[in-house]
Design a protein around this motif. Structure first.
Motif, PDB file in Angstrom:
ATOM      1  N   PHE A 172      39.759  13.311  84.745  1.00 28.40           N
ATOM      2  CA  PHE A 172      39.977  14.232  85.856  1.00 28.40           C
ATOM      3  C   PHE A 172      40.276  13.491  87.154  1.00 28.40           C
ATOM      4  N   LYS A 173      40.816  12.276  87.055  1.00 33.33           N
ATOM      5  CA  LYS A 173      41.266  11.406  88.153  1.00 33.33           C
ATOM      6  C   LYS A 173      40.135  10.666  88.855  1.00 33.33           C
ATOM      7  N   ARG A 206      49.491  13.714  88.375  1.00 35.08           N
ATOM      8  CA  ARG A 206      49.210  15.130  88.188  1.00 35.08           C
ATOM      9  C   ARG A 206      50.238  15.740  87.243  1.00 35.08           C
ATOM     10  N   SER A 207      49.807  16.715  86.441  1.00 33.75           N
ATOM     11  CA  SER A 207      50.705  17.467  85.581  1.00 33.75           C
ATOM     12  C   SER A 207      50.995  18.817  86.209  1.00 33.75           C
ATOM     13  N   SER A 208      52.234  19.268  86.095  1.00 33.28           N
ATOM     14  CA  SER A 208      52.593  20.580  86.638  1.00 33.28           C
ATOM     15  C   SER A 208      51.876  21.704  85.901  1.00 33.28           C
ATOM     16  N   ALA A 209      51.415  21.419  84.699  1.00 29.48           N
ATOM     17  CA  ALA A 209      50.688  22.412  83.912  1.00 29.48           C
ATOM     18  C   ALA A 209      49.191  22.390  84.191  1.00 29.48           C
ATOM     19  N   GLY A 210      48.767  21.493  85.103  1.00 28.02           N
ATOM     20  CA  GLY A 210      47.340  21.331  85.393  1.00 28.02           C
ATOM     21  C   GLY A 210      46.811  20.044  84.798  1.00 28.02           C
ATOM     22  N   GLY A 211      45.790  19.502  85.436  1.00 26.89           N
ATOM     23  CA  GLY A 211      45.230  18.242  84.955  1.00 26.89           C
ATOM     24  C   GLY A 211      46.160  17.082  85.248  1.00 26.89           C
ATOM     25  N   GLY A 212      46.145  16.106  84.369  1.00 29.54           N
ATOM     26  CA  GLY A 212      46.985  14.941  84.553  1.00 29.54           C
ATOM     27  C   GLY A 212      46.520  13.813  83.663  1.00 29.54           C
TER      28      GLY A 212
END
Length: 287
Positions: A90-91, A56-62
């Motif tokens: 989106f995982k 996961r990214s802290s900015a959203g998404g990943g």
């Protein structure tokens, strides 16, 4: 809780620390899961020896970190149903394995009806429910707004050897499609839906599950046949209780047709702990 516990090609191996360790056929993936708020007891070697880890990214998404080479596309089976898998941005992998609890239920309902059954699958994604319903002998109309998902569903139908079954694939806005079906006088014996939490229609109309689901259910009532078999609502919207779905179905399908109402969580068994992982909720009406 309705547990999808009959998988052989899928397994939740372990959970903890906001992540789950899963086996998809021979491919081991490590993915985040918002329901897993308990700690990881021991990050053993199996947690590190994975094919892919979604961060996961802290900015959203990943993004995926691929630690081993995997095919662009691989396959798993649930009984005689077969599905293509591939990691998405989106995982996800293109399949929600907990839905097998619903597939088994609807296949039993369709096979036990002893009459032709027409099924409408709305927000139909890559067609897990479409494959299940077609395999049980139903004619199916599969509707999703994403062209890529509809193509993926076609691939799953072909992979399961169901290309000759009466399945129509429609790439369209679900709400507009239901309105047109009303005008055309189309009728269905069963409706499946997995509505999103939020969305926008083709004209910029805002969909918010809390305010939009009930009027949409009322619209779907107008295209039910005189002898409906079932209606199934899935939801992954946080904060919505299964009882809410049951109440809505009671006020619509139950009020008009009587029948049986059930609701609850849907989940998967966790091999390492013997616990169950909650994955979403459902509401069912059946004749």
């Amino acid at each position: 809780m309705y547990i999808a516990g009959d998988w052989k090609d899928y397994e939740v191996i372990d959970t903890g620390g906001g992540e789950k360790l899963e086996r998809w056929g021979d491919i081991i993936l490590r993915r985040p899961d918002p329901q897993i708020i308990w700690p990881l007891a021991n990050e053993t070697a199996k947690w590190r020896d994975v094919h892919g880890h979604y961060h996961r990214s802290s900015a959203g998404g990943g993004q995926w970190e691929m630690k081993k080479t995997i095919p662009d596309d691989w396959k798993i089976s649930y009984g005689k149903l077969k599905f293509h898998l591939r990691p998405t941005n989106f995982k996800h992998t293109g399949l929600f394995p907990e839905q097998a609890a619903n597939w088994s239920w609807m296949m039993d309902k369709i096979a036990g009806a002893n009459r032709p059954i027409s099924v409408l699958n709305l927000f139909a994604y890559t067609g897990g429910a479409t494959v299940a319903a077609a395999s049980a002998g139903a004619s199916v109309v599969h509707v999703d707004a994403a062209k890529g998902m509809v193509q993926w569903a076609k691939e799953n139908i072909q992979l399961s050897g169901l290309s000759e079954r009466p399945v129509r694939f429609i790439t369209d806005d679900v709400f507009k499609f239901v309105q047109r079906e009303q005008r055309r006088g189309s009728k269905y014996d069963a409706i499946i839906m997995d509505p999103p939490s939020y969305g926008r229609g083709p004209g910029g109309e805002m969909w918010k599950l809390e305010s939009s689901l009930y009027p949409f259910l009322e619209s779907c009532m107008e295209i039910m046949s005189d002898r409906p078999l079932f209606m199934l609502i899935n939801s992954y919207t946080t904060g919505i209780s299964p009882t809410v779905l049951r109440n809505m179905l009671s006020m619509t399908m139950g009020k008009r047709y009587g029948g049986k109402l059930t609701s609850g969580e849907i989940g998967l068994p966790i091999t390492s702990s013997g616990m169950n992982l909650p994955c979403g909720i459902l509401g069912r009406w059946e004749a």
